[in-house]
Design an enzyme around this catalytic site. Sequence first.
Site: not given
Ligand code: GLY
Length: 563
Positions: A101, A375, A395, A417
């Site tokens: 991430r 996604t 995103n 987010d």
């Molecule tokens: N950006 C969408 C997610 O990470 O859930």
Amino acid sequence: MRVRLLLLLITASYSIQAQVTAFQYSSIKKSTGKNGAVVSAHPLASQAGLLMLKKGGNAFDAAIATQWALAVVYPGAGNIGGGGFMVATLKNQKPIALDYRETAPASASRDMYLDAAGNAVSEKSLYGHLSAGVPGTVAGLFASHQLAKLPMQVLIQPAIDLAEKGFVITEGEARALNSSRDAFEKYNTQIPVLVKTDGWKKGDTLVQTDLANTLKRIKHNGQKGFYEGATAQLIVDEMKRGNGLISLEDLKNYKAKFREAQLCNYRGYSIIGMPMPSSGGLLLTQMLKMTEPYPIGKMGFQTAASVQLMVEVERRAYADRAKYMGDADFYKVPVAELSDGAYLKNRMKDYQPGKAGSSKITVEGTVPGYESEETTHLSVIDNQGNAVSVTTTLNNNYGSKTVVAGAGFLLNDEMDDFSAKPGSPNLFGAVGGKANAIEPGKRMLSSMAPTIVLKNNKPFLVVGTPGGTTIPTSVFQTIVNIIDFKMSTDDAVNQPKFHHQWLPDEVFVEKKFSSQTWQQLQKMGYKITDRGQIGRTEVIQVLTNGRFEAVADHRGDDSAATW
Ligand code: GLY
């Protein structure tokens, strides 16, 4: 003579399948094979993965090659400028969860998206340089490479070829690129190759020379080819042109992290999911465990009774998400308590069959943060006992819309987010809690839910989908469709889906959702809203005869490849 002819035919068909056919391809929605399977958002990416299986690679090789290729052929969500998660199982070993991430840059701060009056300015967190988190995908691909067999130089080559020589785009891609044209022009200091002056159409060739050069730097220098040297400098130069925050230090310091997978049992199956900083695995645990005491299979697929039960389960899980979930490296998320059987049973004590629940009384406090839906998911399996489930994202569609000039890839807008202002609604009518407030180096809460379901300790399903906050509910429904409603993989993927996320207190449904069930739910007191398509689920099921059945969602260009 006949043998020679046969050999010739076999060789010819192998070499056709063994290439990534950039200028002539089509989506294959369902395919079975005994040696391996790949299913992803784009036929060329699935072909790149399959090619690696055929070259003797394993599911990790295939997953890596598919991701590199997606970064080229599916620029809306496939990426090297974003991040993702991988869940995997290996023969006779503990499941793996890999977190790549994005992180908040070191100079990010809690209130960075607030204006002078203290209001969240979502244009800043959704578009342009300031919306980008430090990308994690390249580090994730290298971290997972320790489980692969083939050299990275081989895995990245199809992507380099696709970027350098080009590939023909689909109608969907042409439409998506054209609809983002204004944004590409607005949020870039140099107009990217994703803009075509007279508009894109199906069959046009997209060549990405700068991206090919970036991929070549990675091919020759490994992870440093992205996080250091020329590529890193191009990212930082781009940041300077648009007041972004990512620094050379941020890039150099980025690390993908192996984590303990989120595990649960559901009706004798083992569910392997992604832990924090994705809410996906924990939400799935909560929803399945709240469902388990009820004979949902007998209620029937998408009857008012079964949908109501699932909606109430979804409501409660998402209320918990809002209140408790965030990056567990920064905030103590009570994972054990939230997955506890007694807690979840108690959570359902005010569920009344036939009567709509209310998000006002389910829990007081915070609500979920907005997440875009762009996604992408890929599922892979091999005949060596490995299964890999990967979801990645920029995103928004095409992320921040900002391409790193000279490097040719889009940056994510994952900073959105985070909860820009804890406790207060953002532009999308949603707010988040303290657990997900911005802090330097922290990872923003995700909903991505790459998942593997084991039966008798062996892979049974490899599943996942894009869809922002609809990801966990789509995966939940796909699993229940197969395990409880005994549906075929095809139906489980392609039948209409629905979604409830606590707030807003509405049931969102796809267009083809049963009108009879819709009316019955309305009579119970539910607000129902048609919201277009939900997710693009990719599933591989291991059939009882041991063959792999790969199903690609009909909702997009998604495509399966097996052999
Ligand atoms: N950006 C969408 C997610 O990470 O859930």
